[in-house]
Enzyme design. Structure first.
Site, PDB file in Angstrom:
ATOM      1  N   ASP A  76       0.836  -1.198   0.000  1.00  0.00           N
ATOM      2  CA  ASP A  76       0.000   0.000   0.000  1.00  0.00           C
ATOM      3  C   ASP A  76       0.876   1.257   0.000  1.00  0.00           C
ATOM      4  OD1 ASP A  76       0.902  -0.362   2.578  1.00  0.00           O
ATOM      5  OD2 ASP A  76      -1.006   0.133   3.544  1.00  0.00           O
TER       6      ASP A  76
ATOM      7  N   LYS B 102      -1.418  -9.457   2.979  1.00  0.00           N
ATOM      8  CA  LYS B 102      -0.671  -9.016   4.174  1.00  0.00           C
ATOM      9  C   LYS B 102      -1.531  -8.060   4.992  1.00  0.00           C
ATOM     10  CE  LYS B 102       3.189  -6.323   3.902  1.00  0.00           C
ATOM     11  NZ  LYS B 102       2.794  -5.110   4.626  1.00  0.00           N
TER      12      LYS B 102
ATOM     13  N   GLU C 205       9.156  -4.486  10.484  1.00  0.00           N
ATOM     14  CA  GLU C 205       9.529  -3.167   9.959  1.00  0.00           C
ATOM     15  C   GLU C 205      10.089  -2.270  11.052  1.00  0.00           C
ATOM     16  OE1 GLU C 205       6.690  -1.305   7.377  1.00  0.00           O
ATOM     17  OE2 GLU C 205       7.642   0.651   7.531  1.00  0.00           O
TER      18      GLU C 205
HETATM   19  N1  LIG Z   1       8.980   5.198   0.012  1.00  0.00           N
HETATM   20  C1  LIG Z   1       8.579   4.447   1.049  1.00  0.00           C
HETATM   21  N2  LIG Z   1       9.444   3.571   1.591  1.00  0.00           N
HETATM   22  C2  LIG Z   1       9.091   2.813   2.649  1.00  0.00           C
HETATM   23  O1  LIG Z   1       9.916   2.004   3.118  1.00  0.00           O
HETATM   24  C3  LIG Z   1       7.768   2.946   3.165  1.00  0.00           C
HETATM   25  C4  LIG Z   1       6.894   3.881   2.552  1.00  0.00           C
HETATM   26  N3  LIG Z   1       7.332   4.615   1.523  1.00  0.00           N
HETATM   27  N4  LIG Z   1       5.639   4.048   2.989  1.00  0.00           N
HETATM   28  C5  LIG Z   1       5.087   3.135   3.948  1.00  0.00           C
HETATM   29  C6  LIG Z   1       6.105   2.730   4.920  1.00  0.00           C
HETATM   30  C7  LIG Z   1       6.554   3.877   5.801  1.00  0.00           C
HETATM   31  N5  LIG Z   1       7.941   3.579   6.003  1.00  0.00           N
HETATM   32  C8  LIG Z   1       8.868   4.425   6.590  1.00  0.00           C
HETATM   33  C9  LIG Z   1       9.023   5.714   6.135  1.00  0.00           C
HETATM   34  C10 LIG Z   1       9.909   6.563   6.724  1.00  0.00           C
HETATM   35  C11 LIG Z   1      10.676   6.146   7.800  1.00  0.00           C
HETATM   36  C12 LIG Z   1      11.625   7.100   8.395  1.00  0.00           C
HETATM   37  O2  LIG Z   1      11.876   8.138   7.861  1.00  0.00           O
HETATM   38  N6  LIG Z   1      12.213   6.771   9.536  1.00  0.00           N
HETATM   39  C13 LIG Z   1      13.196   7.643  10.142  1.00  0.00           C
HETATM   40  C14 LIG Z   1      13.533   7.171  11.504  1.00  0.00           C
HETATM   41  C15 LIG Z   1      12.462   7.533  12.485  1.00  0.00           C
HETATM   42  C16 LIG Z   1      12.938   7.439  13.913  1.00  0.00           C
HETATM   43  O3  LIG Z   1      13.811   8.222  14.259  1.00  0.00           O
HETATM   44  O4  LIG Z   1      12.416   6.598  14.656  1.00  0.00           O
HETATM   45  C17 LIG Z   1      14.482   7.658   9.290  1.00  0.00           C
HETATM   46  O5  LIG Z   1      15.250   8.612   9.446  1.00  0.00           O
HETATM   47  O6  LIG Z   1      14.686   6.714   8.520  1.00  0.00           O
HETATM   48  C18 LIG Z   1      10.524   4.839   8.255  1.00  0.00           C
HETATM   49  C19 LIG Z   1       9.618   3.985   7.641  1.00  0.00           C
HETATM   50  C20 LIG Z   1       8.267   2.333   5.399  1.00  0.00           C
HETATM   51  N7  LIG Z   1       7.344   2.260   4.299  1.00  0.00           N
HETATM   52  C1  LIG Z   2       7.103  -1.402   3.533  1.00  0.00           C
HETATM   53  C2  LIG Z   2       6.433  -2.656   3.080  1.00  0.00           C
HETATM   54  C3  LIG Z   2       6.686  -3.809   3.988  1.00  0.00           C
HETATM   55  C4  LIG Z   2       4.962  -2.400   2.909  1.00  0.00           C
HETATM   56  O1  LIG Z   2       4.119  -2.788   3.682  1.00  0.00           O
HETATM   57  C5  LIG Z   2       4.579  -1.577   1.754  1.00  0.00           C
HETATM   58  O2  LIG Z   2       5.403  -1.367   0.850  1.00  0.00           O
HETATM   59  O3  LIG Z   2       3.434  -1.130   1.735  1.00  0.00           O
HETATM   60 MG   LIG Z   3       2.273  -1.761   3.402  1.00  0.00          MG
END
Ligand SMILES: Nc1nc(=O)c2c([nH]1)NC[C@@H]1CN(c3ccc(C(=O)N[C@@H](CCC(=O)O)C(=O)O)cc3)CN21
Ligand SMILES: CC(C)C(=O)C(=O)O
Ligand SMILES: [Mg+2]
Length: 278
Positions: free
Chosen positions: A43, A112, A181
């Site tokens: 998604d 999922k 994740e």
């Molecule tokens: N482009 C994209 N990639 C992804 O992996 C992804 C999505 N979109 N959309 C749905 C979810 C959301 N996800 C994400 C998106 C951003 C971070 C993120 O920016 N995390 C911070 C750390 C946050 C913290 O400090 O706890 C980082 O700096 O990576 C993490 C998971 C993983 N999934």
């Molecule tokens: C980040 C992955 C595991 C997911 O659920 C997605 O791409 O939507």
């Molecule tokens: Mg998803």
């Protein structure tokens, strides 16, 4: 096409499972040709393909539309489709109906769902009805509003204990694999050791039984925020940008198209048409 039994065997034998997201025909085709083990129609398509700010606005119909294209591009790859936000939290019989529709219309291999707790009966119900279910624990993007954004999960011993227990519960409920994740790598190692079913990590370190990344992240296709846990293995966006700029310049300058990219009428037909005058 690999089966859930083969994924179990890969885990047993320590062979890593490669998963990638795909959302359309060409993405699926490239992924199958590269030999990935599993494709996820995530998604996340709401963000990287449709331009929403989160995954919360993605509908069942969106998922079906994209999954059909992915199946056409990857007829021989195990395809997992995300059930989107709000589609599996009502009455469990209603959820089963939605799930059956998603399976039948897309020809996917599994669905999922995010979370444990309320979702455990859903995993049971779908599995009992013959639908393989992949669970998803840790950072749950569909609950980001409640979790307070996209934050790493399971950092405290208490949270970690809950996640380990949830992992055992989703396995007992019948899940065929579990996505982990954004959790600490040590927790991934513990969960992967405790479970029989394979763990697929994203931002969860090297000890998961497999890895998954978002297509547009690992190829750096788009100008979206790329999370810290991503490695970009290509820079497709730069190429796309360069190509479109060059095309624009060529049309403006009149250097495209040339005769080479044009169709030509035979001389005698032209004489017929214009009496020989061009
Ligand atoms: N482009 C994209 N990639 C992804 O992996 C992804 C999505 N979109 N959309 C749905 C979810 C959301 N996800 C994400 C998106 C951003 C971070 C993120 O920016 N995390 C911070 C750390 C946050 C913290 O400090 O706890 C980082 O700096 O990576 C993490 C998971 C993983 N999934
Ligand atoms: C980040 C992955 C595991 C997911 O659920 C997605 O791409 O939507
Ligand atoms: Mg998803």
């Amino acid at each position: 096409m690999k089966t859930t039994a083969q994924f179990l065997k890969m885990k047993e034998q320590g062979e890593k499972i490669v998963m990638i997201t795909a959302y359309d025909y060409p993405g699926a085709k490239f992924s199958e040709a590269a030999g990935v083990d599993m494709i996820l129609v995530g998604d996340s398509l709401g963000m990287v393909v449709l331009g929403y700010e989160s995954t919360m606005r993605v509908t069942v119909d969106d998922m079906i539309h994209h999954s059909k294209a992915v199946r056409r591009g990857a007829p021989d790859t195990f395809i997992v489709v995300d059930m989107p936000f709000g589609s599996y939290h009502g009455d469990v019989n209603e959820t089963l109906k939605t799930a059956v529709q998603m399976m039948q219309l897309t020809n996917a291999n599994a669905l999922k769902v995010e979370g444990a707790d309320d979702v455990i009966p859903v995993i049971k119900k779908l599995t009992d009805a013959g639908i393989p279910v992949v669970a998803h624990l840790g950072l749950l993007p569909q609950s980001a509003g409640v979790l307070g954004g996209y934050k790493v999960q399971g950092k405290t011993s208490e949270q970690a204990e809950k996640l380990i227990n949830d992992a055992l519960l989703v396995e007992q409920a019948g899940a065929c694999a579990v996505v982990l994740e954004c959790i600490p790598h040590q927790l991934t190692e513990i969960v992967s050791e405790k479970l029989t079913i394979p763990t697929i990590g994203i931002g969860a370190g090297a000890k998961a039984d497999g890895q998954v990344l978002v297509f547009h992240d690992l190829l750096q296709y788009g100008n979206h925020h790329i999370p810290k846990f991503v490695e970009s293995f290509a820079h497709v966006g730069d190429e796309v940008e360069r190509g479109i700029i060059t095309y624009t310049q060529a049309v403006k300058a009149g250097t495209f198209p040339t005769l080479q990219q044009s169709f030509t009428m035979k001389e005698d037909e032209l004489i017929e048409l214009y009496g020989g005058v061009k």
